[in-house]
Each structure stands twice: as C-alpha cells, then as structure tokens.
Motif scaffolding. Structure first.
Motif, PDB file in Angstrom:
ATOM      1  N   GLY A 101       0.789  -1.216   0.000  1.00 22.17           N
ATOM      2  CA  GLY A 101       0.000   0.000   0.000  1.00 22.17           C
ATOM      3  C   GLY A 101       0.821   1.265   0.000  1.00 22.17           C
ATOM      4  N   GLY A 102       2.131   1.151   0.114  1.00 26.62           N
ATOM      5  CA  GLY A 102       2.987   2.327   0.228  1.00 26.62           C
ATOM      6  C   GLY A 102       3.535   2.809  -1.098  1.00 26.62           C
ATOM      7  N   GLY A 103       4.277   3.902  -1.008  1.00 20.53           N
ATOM      8  CA  GLY A 103       4.882   4.471  -2.204  1.00 20.53           C
ATOM      9  C   GLY A 103       6.095   3.721  -2.696  1.00 20.53           C
ATOM     10  N   ILE A 104       6.636   2.808  -1.886  1.00 22.54           N
ATOM     11  CA  ILE A 104       7.740   1.971  -2.363  1.00 22.54           C
ATOM     12  C   ILE A 104       7.253   1.029  -3.453  1.00 22.54           C
ATOM     13  CG2 ILE A 104       7.388   0.146  -0.633  1.00 22.54           C
ATOM     14  CD1 ILE A 104      10.426  -0.148  -0.478  1.00 22.54           C
ATOM     15  N   HIS A 105       5.948   0.749  -3.443  1.00 21.53           N
ATOM     16  CA  HIS A 105       5.305  -0.079  -4.467  1.00 21.53           C
ATOM     17  C   HIS A 105       4.730   0.849  -5.526  1.00 21.53           C
ATOM     18  CE1 HIS A 105       1.712  -2.901  -5.543  1.00 21.53           C
ATOM     19  NE2 HIS A 105       2.738  -3.132  -6.334  1.00 21.53           N
ATOM     20  N   ASP A 106       5.082   0.635  -6.769  1.00 17.51           N
ATOM     21  CA  ASP A 106       4.546   1.443  -7.864  1.00 17.51           C
ATOM     22  C   ASP A 106       3.062   1.114  -8.013  1.00 17.51           C
ATOM     23  OD1 ASP A 106       3.858   2.695 -10.220  1.00 17.51           O
ATOM     24  OD2 ASP A 106       5.558   1.938 -11.368  1.00 17.51           O
ATOM     25  N   GLN A 107       2.205   2.023  -7.520  1.00 21.15           N
ATOM     26  CA  GLN A 107       0.772   1.756  -7.490  1.00 21.15           C
ATOM     27  C   GLN A 107       0.161   1.675  -8.884  1.00 21.15           C
ATOM     28  OE1 GLN A 107      -0.918   1.070  -4.674  1.00 21.15           O
ATOM     29  NE2 GLN A 107       0.974   1.306  -3.502  1.00 21.15           N
ATOM     30  N   LEU A 108       0.804   2.246  -9.865  1.00 20.93           N
ATOM     31  CA  LEU A 108       0.251   2.256 -11.220  1.00 20.93           C
ATOM     32  C   LEU A 108       0.861   1.190 -12.111  1.00 20.93           C
ATOM     33  CD1 LEU A 108       0.162   6.121 -11.890  1.00 20.93           C
ATOM     34  CD2 LEU A 108      -1.580   4.671 -10.820  1.00 20.93           C
ATOM     35  N   GLY A 109       2.158   0.934 -11.966  1.00 20.93           N
ATOM     36  CA  GLY A 109       2.838   0.046 -12.894  1.00 20.93           C
ATOM     37  C   GLY A 109       3.370  -1.242 -12.313  1.00 20.93           C
ATOM     38  N   GLY A 110       3.253  -1.422 -10.982  1.00 21.31           N
ATOM     39  CA  GLY A 110       3.758  -2.637 -10.367  1.00 21.31           C
ATOM     40  C   GLY A 110       5.255  -2.586 -10.125  1.00 21.31           C
ATOM     41  N   GLY A 111       5.740  -3.506  -9.318  1.00 19.58           N
ATOM     42  CA  GLY A 111       7.158  -3.559  -8.978  1.00 19.58           C
ATOM     43  C   GLY A 111       7.471  -2.688  -7.774  1.00 19.58           C
ATOM     44  N   PHE A 112       8.607  -2.986  -7.132  1.00 24.66           N
ATOM     45  CA  PHE A 112       9.000  -2.303  -5.901  1.00 24.66           C
ATOM     46  C   PHE A 112      10.331  -1.581  -6.091  1.00 24.66           C
ATOM     47  CE2 PHE A 112       6.002  -5.434  -4.484  1.00 24.66           C
ATOM     48  CZ  PHE A 112       5.366  -4.847  -3.399  1.00 24.66           C
ATOM     49  N   CYS A 113      10.435  -0.417  -5.468  1.00 22.41           N
ATOM     50  CA  CYS A 113      11.691   0.317  -5.445  1.00 22.41           C
ATOM     51  C   CYS A 113      12.617  -0.268  -4.379  1.00 22.41           C
ATOM     52  CB  CYS A 113      11.434   1.795  -5.175  1.00 22.41           C
ATOM     53  SG  CYS A 113      10.397   2.595  -6.420  1.00 22.41           S
ATOM     54  N   ARG A 114      13.866   0.206  -4.366  1.00 27.15           N
ATOM     55  CA  ARG A 114      14.893  -0.434  -3.546  1.00 27.15           C
ATOM     56  C   ARG A 114      14.666  -0.252  -2.052  1.00 27.15           C
ATOM     57  NH1 ARG A 114      20.532   0.256  -1.944  1.00 27.15           N
ATOM     58  NH2 ARG A 114      20.527   2.447  -2.518  1.00 27.15           N
ATOM     59  N   TYR A 115      14.284   0.942  -1.620  1.00 19.94           N
ATOM     60  CA  TYR A 115      14.009   1.151  -0.198  1.00 19.94           C
ATOM     61  C   TYR A 115      13.228   2.440  -0.024  1.00 19.94           C
ATOM     62  CZ  TYR A 115      17.896   4.581   0.126  1.00 19.94           C
ATOM     63  OH  TYR A 115      18.727   5.662  -0.039  1.00 19.94           O
ATOM     64  N   TRP A 173       5.052  -5.915 -14.554  1.00 21.22           N
ATOM     65  CA  TRP A 173       6.159  -4.960 -14.681  1.00 21.22           C
ATOM     66  C   TRP A 173       7.414  -5.634 -15.245  1.00 21.22           C
ATOM     67  CZ3 TRP A 173      10.672  -5.217 -11.537  1.00 21.22           C
ATOM     68  CH2 TRP A 173      11.599  -4.196 -11.785  1.00 21.22           C
ATOM     69  N   LEU A 174       7.729  -6.825 -14.750  1.00 27.28           N
ATOM     70  CA  LEU A 174       8.901  -7.539 -15.263  1.00 27.28           C
ATOM     71  C   LEU A 174       8.809  -7.741 -16.774  1.00 27.28           C
ATOM     72  CD1 LEU A 174       9.517 -10.374 -12.627  1.00 27.28           C
ATOM     73  CD2 LEU A 174      11.064  -8.489 -13.170  1.00 27.28           C
ATOM     74  N   VAL A 175       7.652  -8.172 -17.236  1.00 27.29           N
ATOM     75  CA  VAL A 175       7.485  -8.461 -18.662  1.00 27.29           C
ATOM     76  C   VAL A 175       7.482  -7.176 -19.485  1.00 27.29           C
ATOM     77  CG1 VAL A 175       5.883  -9.412 -20.368  1.00 27.29           C
ATOM     78  CG2 VAL A 175       6.296 -10.636 -18.221  1.00 27.29           C
ATOM     79  N   ARG A 176       6.824  -6.177 -18.981  1.00 27.34           N
ATOM     80  CA  ARG A 176       6.655  -4.939 -19.750  1.00 27.34           C
ATOM     81  C   ARG A 176       7.943  -4.113 -19.828  1.00 27.34           C
ATOM     82  NH1 ARG A 176       3.095  -3.115 -16.685  1.00 27.34           N
ATOM     83  NH2 ARG A 176       4.408  -1.644 -15.536  1.00 27.34           N
ATOM     84  N   ALA A 222      14.162  -8.857 -21.672  1.00 27.44           N
ATOM     85  CA  ALA A 222      14.973  -8.764 -22.885  1.00 27.44           C
ATOM     86  C   ALA A 222      14.392  -9.666 -23.971  1.00 27.44           C
ATOM     87  CB  ALA A 222      16.414  -9.179 -22.576  1.00 27.44           C
ATOM     88  N   PRO A 223      14.638  -9.362 -25.238  1.00 29.90           N
ATOM     89  CA  PRO A 223      14.087 -10.182 -26.324  1.00 29.90           C
ATOM     90  C   PRO A 223      14.494 -11.646 -26.260  1.00 29.90           C
ATOM     91  CG  PRO A 223      14.887  -8.092 -27.182  1.00 29.90           C
ATOM     92  CD  PRO A 223      15.321  -8.158 -25.745  1.00 29.90           C
TER      93      PRO A 223
END
Length: 684
Positions: A240-254, A301-304, A308-309
């Motif tokens: 639920g926090g801003g460390i999690h990309d609420q729109l695109g998925g994936g997590f930032c480092r800290y 997020w990983l796929v998008r 890599a090709p």
C-alpha cells in the motif's frame, strides 16, 4: 572527447564516458600506470540507477576544473558495483574500518598504487555542505597527504589488511545444533519489528526479503502466529505504500521514511524476484486475493519493462528522469485530476492520497493507498464493486498519462546472479499460484543464461547485447543452482538437473576452501585483489554461502551425492560460531543448518502425466517449505539418481524420501498427503 569508458559494456561506466575526467575501468592498465608513476588511485564505485551517483557526477566529474585536479593528482578508476561486487565488497568493508561509518554509493576511495585503501568516503559535494568536506578542496589535500606520508602508509596498510582478515569466519569450536540460534534470530526480528508499519527498524527502511522468508518458514515449522503477522503486516504496508509502484507494479529499492511512503525510486531486479515469491507464498497461506494481485502486477512490470528479447531480464531502472529523482512517478494534483473522469476522481483522489498534503518534497504526490476502498465507497454512497471499477479506470488513465513522460533510463545489462533470483521467484510463484505462463518466463530466462553465460563449463557474470564478460562469482553459481532447483519443482527437465550438478561441481572445485570449509566469493583462478572474502552475512541479497549450502543439501539428497552434503556441512560449521554470536544476520545459513539437521522430504511423482500433474497441483496448494516435489511423469530419460522404483501401469504414484530413507511406493493421493504431513495452516 570520450575517455576510456566509451568502450565499456557497463551502462554505468558509459554514463561517464564524456566526463573530462581521465577515467580508467578497473584493470591492469590503470594499476600499472599508478605503479609506474607512483600516483595514488582515486576509485569511484557506483551503479547506473543510483541518484547520488548522478549528483556527484554532475557536480564534480562534469566540472573541468575538478576533473583537471583529479587528472593531475590521481589515476582515476570507475567501477560498476553490479559488475564487480568483488571490488565493492572489499572497499565497502575497508571504508567501514577506516571511517567507522556505514558505506553506500557512490563509494569514493583513495588507494595506494598496489590497491590498498588509505582514505575514503561516499558522496562528497563539490563544495562543503551537509557536514561533508567539499570534493574540490579535498582532492589537493589527499594528494598532498599521500606525497608527504606515502612511505609511512605501509604500517596502516598492514593493520587494515589484518583488520579485514578478522572479518572473515574463524571456524573452530561451534555449537552442535543451531536450533537455539534460530530461536534467537526470530526473537531478534520480533524485537526490531515495527508493529505499526511493518519492516524492521526505522528509516530508511528496506524490504529485508530474506528475513521475511525466514519468518514464513518459522510459521510453517512451529505455527508461530506472530512470525506470520510480521510478514503479513510488512507486505500489506509495502503493497500500500509508495515503495510499491501503485500504477505500474514492482518495488523500489528502499523507503526513505518508516511508512514506506517515499522511496529512492530506482527499481532493482534483485529485489523483485524474492518479493514475488513472498507475495505468492502469502497468497496461498491466507487465500487472500490481494497478495496474488500484487504478484501479478509485479510480473506484469517484469514483462513490460525488464524483459529482454532473448528471455533474460535487465538489471534496473534509474531513480532519475529529466535530471530529477522520481520525476516520472510523482504528480501534481492538477496533473492527476486532468487524467481521469470526475467519477473516477471521486474515488482515486482519496485512495491515492491526493486529498492530503503533498508527500514528496512538499510539492507533489507519490501515490500510495491512503484510504481503504470500502470507506471511500461508503462516503461516496456507492457500492464497493462500483468503487473498484472506477479505481481501475483511474489507474489505467493515470498509467497511460504517465507513459507519455520521459522514462527513467534502464540498465540493460544482464547479470547472471540477479537473473537467477528472478528465475527462482517466477518458478516459486508459478508453483504457488498455478501460473504456467510464469513457468515459461522462468524457463526462457534460464535457457538464455545457459546459451550466453555458460561457456566451457564456467559461468560469466554479466552480459550486454551479445558480449558476455567477467569471471562469475559465488552468488552467480549459488543463486543459479537454487533457481534450477526451484524450476525443477514446477517443470522438471533432465537437462536442468544435469546443469545443476555441473554448477555444484564447479562450486566445490573452484570456490570451496578445502582446508577450512565455506566458499570464497571469488574463484581460485580469479584476479588477485587486496582481500579475498567468504561472505556469510545476508545483505540486500541472501548470503552466497547460505544459498549454496541450502541448495547443496537439497541437491545432495536428490542426486545421492554425499560430496554436496559434506560441503554444505563444512560451510555451516565454519560460520556456526559467528551465527551463534549474531544469529539475526545469518537467516539463510540458519535455513541451511536446519536442512542439514532435518533433511527436506523429496516427493518424486511418476506414472500417468495428467494424474501426476493433478497431484502436484494439490501439493502446491499448501505452503510446505520443507518438501521438494518433482513431477517426473512427463520426462524422458529420468536421471538414474531419481529412479526409486517401478512406475505403475496406470494412474499416478509417488516416492517419498527423507535423507537416504525412502518409503515404499505410494499409489493414492490421500496416502501421499498423509506421508508429507499438513502444510502451514491456512489463515483467513
């Protein structure tokens, strides 16, 4: 005019190719020049997604006057810490001993021509501020000190080398069992746990995936409800926090705050693979959809953005875009309002916190889940389904609007160890949530590594495009071995099993300290450096020694190979005294110790492929970290070590082994479930 970094494979080094600094990559050319001219070395270590690395580059390395002073006094060397973790480990440890301060990036170290550090720091502003000396004033002072004291640095260098040696495990007398250390580690985590916002300790707050996995395993083994609650609170608050990309998925480092609200915005592959496995495990333990939704968004997020090709995964996304940290991710209220309809805004504004004061530098908003959707629906006089539909529309509209911005740069090198963490995370989550497409992604990445990073029976650490380079490290072998074992449990392929055995053989032949036990971070034929370490402590990624030992236990029992088990035992025994003194930092090695004391159960499924697959899916519904399930039914040419008896004429069957002892063939699913025992209790 570009400097020597223009031909580097590292995107981070290439970012500095146009600096007026006469940079060298780390190598014999730079070291030889330093020796020939008697000049000290200025070593700068960073990575491409690092915000403060960019700041120091813009302030100092792009400044012609600063660069001229650097070029006159030093041989200047740039290192990508992601490509050369061996150098980073050595000089981070040296920095801590020299300064009594924690390190980080950029790391700025001053070395004698033989590579011995004599002074260091992290980020230095060009002009003195933040209580830090200015880099422009520091350069001539360090150069003068070296000229005046260079001959007298020998004693300091000797003491520093001795101090670094004391950081390595001593071995010697060790407890016969580490069960007490595991209890102490869990107690320590409970003591530092933040009950309000999750995580351990205060700001800055890191995910600590290894410790969370340790807590989940403790819950499965002993039913420790508090251990599960710690994981649940942390993953809820992070999601639920801003460390999690609420729109695109994936997590930032800290997160820079204790509430997970504002991150340093770089996204690293090595964080997201283990987090994917954790959310998938929590989804099957709790049967709650929200954890599976986070996992699905993360894979999206990983796929998008990271795929890599050729099937592998890129390393990271930058924190900055257009010269500002977080610019791609943060909003003004007006920007957000203009992107969505009025009906959507009525839900999105309170949900993402746009109705509250700005949370990013007092001017903008980094979206997070600020209010429960149920409460928003009640206040708006609509049902939750309608509110959810509006929120989904708003999220899609905001995501589309954000996509028109200048994107953060992507570090497109392929790191073997980080890809292995992604493969393991995908395979584990595919098994937990029955997502065959995720298995395909994991297989594609593993196959890409085998095609490009496996040469003549050895791994290479990094690749960019078609160029693979650098002798691989302990983490590359250990993490990839662990990933192949995870992959075997969701889609068994004999070639993967054979490769796992080859990787294990290289670990024993080229990394193990045969005299004292444990695995060196660098291979026996690696470049000789100022120090050679045996890392046992978990950090941002799990300990290479811990992952190697744990994987070798599993593989040793599957392959019937005593050498692997003995090597794992030697590694755990070497670190046992250190673990007993400071158990909370050695969660991965503690799991390896537990696997040695209580060998994991191996379930080998055979017979009709459809029925065996159904049995495998049934077993995967429950969280059983101490059980390895491999479906051999579809495989041709099953390795002899995995053949435990005759395959039934019809239907499915299972062989259950624990250590060297196997039960008679089991021909009924109910009997199999009884043999492996109940999984972790489902909590709703």
């Amino acid at each position: 005019m570009a400097n020597r970094l223009a031909g580097a494979t590292s995107p981070y080094l290439q970012q500095h190719a146009d600096n007026p600094v006469d940079w060298y990559p780390w190598g014999e050319e730079a070291l030889a020049r330093a020796r020939a001219e008697g000049k000290p070395i200025l070593l700068s270590i960073g990575y491409s997604a690092c915000h403060w690395c960019h700041v120091m580059a813009h302030e100092s390395f792009d400044d012609p006057a600063v660069a001229a002073a650097m070029n006159e006094a030093f041989v200047n060397v740039k290192v990508d810490r992601e490509e050369r973790p061996d150098l980073d480990q050595i000089y981070q440890a040296a920095h801590a001993l020299l300064t009594r301060r924690s390190g980080g990036w950029p790391l700025t170290m001053f070395l004698t021509p033989d590579g011995t550090p004599f002074f260091g720091g992290t980020y230095f502003p060009k002009e003195g501020r933040y209580g830090l000396p200015g880099f422009r004033e520091l350069i001539p002072r360090i150069a003068q000190a070296y000229r005046e004291q260079g001959d007298g640095l020998g004693e300091q260098n000797r003491r520093l080398a001795d101090a670094l040696a004391t950081l390595e495990p001593e071995g010697g007398p060790a407890p016969t069992s580490l069960a007490g250390a595991a209890d102490a580690a869990l107690a320590g985590l409970k003591e530092t746990f933040d009950p309000a916002y999750g995580g351990f300790g205060g700001a800055p707050k890191f995910p600590h995936q290894t410790e969370l996995d340790f807590c989940l395993r403790a819950y499965a083994r002993r039913g420790d409800a508090q251990a599960l609650a710690m994981v649940r609170t942390t993953l809820d608050r992070m999601a639920g926090g801003g460390i999690h990309d609420q729109l695109g998925g994936g997590f930032c480092r800290y997160s820079v705050d204790a509430q997970w609200s504002i991150p340093h915005f770089e996204k690293m592959l090595y964080d997201n693979g283990p987090l994917l496995a954790l959310y998938a495990d929590l989804a099957r333990i709790t049967c709650e959809r929200r954890y599976a939704d986070v996992a699905r968004d993360l894979v999206g997020w990983l796929v998008r953005e990271m795929h890599a090709p050729d099937g592998a995964f890129y390393s990271s996304l930058d924190a900055d875009s257009e010269g500002e940290e977080g610019r791609f991710y943060v909003w003004t209220r007006e920007e957000a309002r203009a992107a969505v309809s009025a009906e959507e805004w009525a839900v999105a504004e309170p949900y993402y916190g746009f109705d509250q004061p700005p949370n990013f530098e007092g001017e903008r908003w980094n979206p997070r889940r600020a209010s429960p959707l149920e409460a928003i629906a009640q206040r708006a006089g609509i049902d939750v389904l309608d509110a959810n539909t509006r929120l989904a529309g708003a999220r899609a509209a905001l995501f589309a609007a954000r996509g028109k911005r200048v994107r953060p740069s992507r570090d497109d090198k392929i790191l073997t160890s980080w890809n292995a963490l992604a493969v393991a995370g995908l395979a584990h989550a595919a098994n937990a949530l029955d997502m065959p497409r995720w298995t395909d992604l994991a297989i594609d990445a593993a196959d890409s590594l085998k095609r490009t990073a496996w040469r003549d029976g050895r791994l290479l650490a990094t690749r960019r495009g078609e160029h693979a380079d650098l002798n691989a490290y302990l983490d590359d072998y250990a993490f990839l071995l662990d990933a192949l074992l995870a992959l075997a449990q969701v889609r068994f392929r004999p070639a993967d099993f054979a490769w796992a055995c080859e990787l294990a053989d290289v670990l024993l032949d080229r990394f193990e300290d045969r005299a004292r036990g444990g695995f060196w971070f660098t291979s026996h034929d690696h470049e000789r450096l100022f120090h050679r370490g045996k890392p046992g402590h978990d950090n941002a990624t799990p300990s290479g020694n811990g992952v190697a030992a744990r994987a070798l236990v599993t593989l040793g029992h599957l392959a019937g190979e005593r050498r692997y088990l003995e090597a794992a035992e030697r590694s755990v025994r070497l670190f046992a005294a250190d673990i007993a003194r400071s158990p909370g930092g050695y969660c991965t090695l503690l799991e390896a110790a537990h696997a040695l004391e209580a060998p994991p159960a191996s379930v080998l499924l055979v017979g009709d492929p459809e029925e065996a697959a159904a049995w495998q899916r049934t077993l995967a519904k429950d969280y059983r970290p101490g059980v390895t399930v491999i479906d051999l039914a579809p495989a041709r040419d099953v390795p002899p070590a995995l053949v435990k008896g005759a395959t039934p004429a019809k239907g499915a069957a299972a062989f259950v082994c624990r250590g060297t002892t196997c039960l008679p063939r089991i021909d009924a699913l109910d009997a199999l479930l009884a043999a492996v025992g109940a999984g972790a209790a489902t909590v709703r």
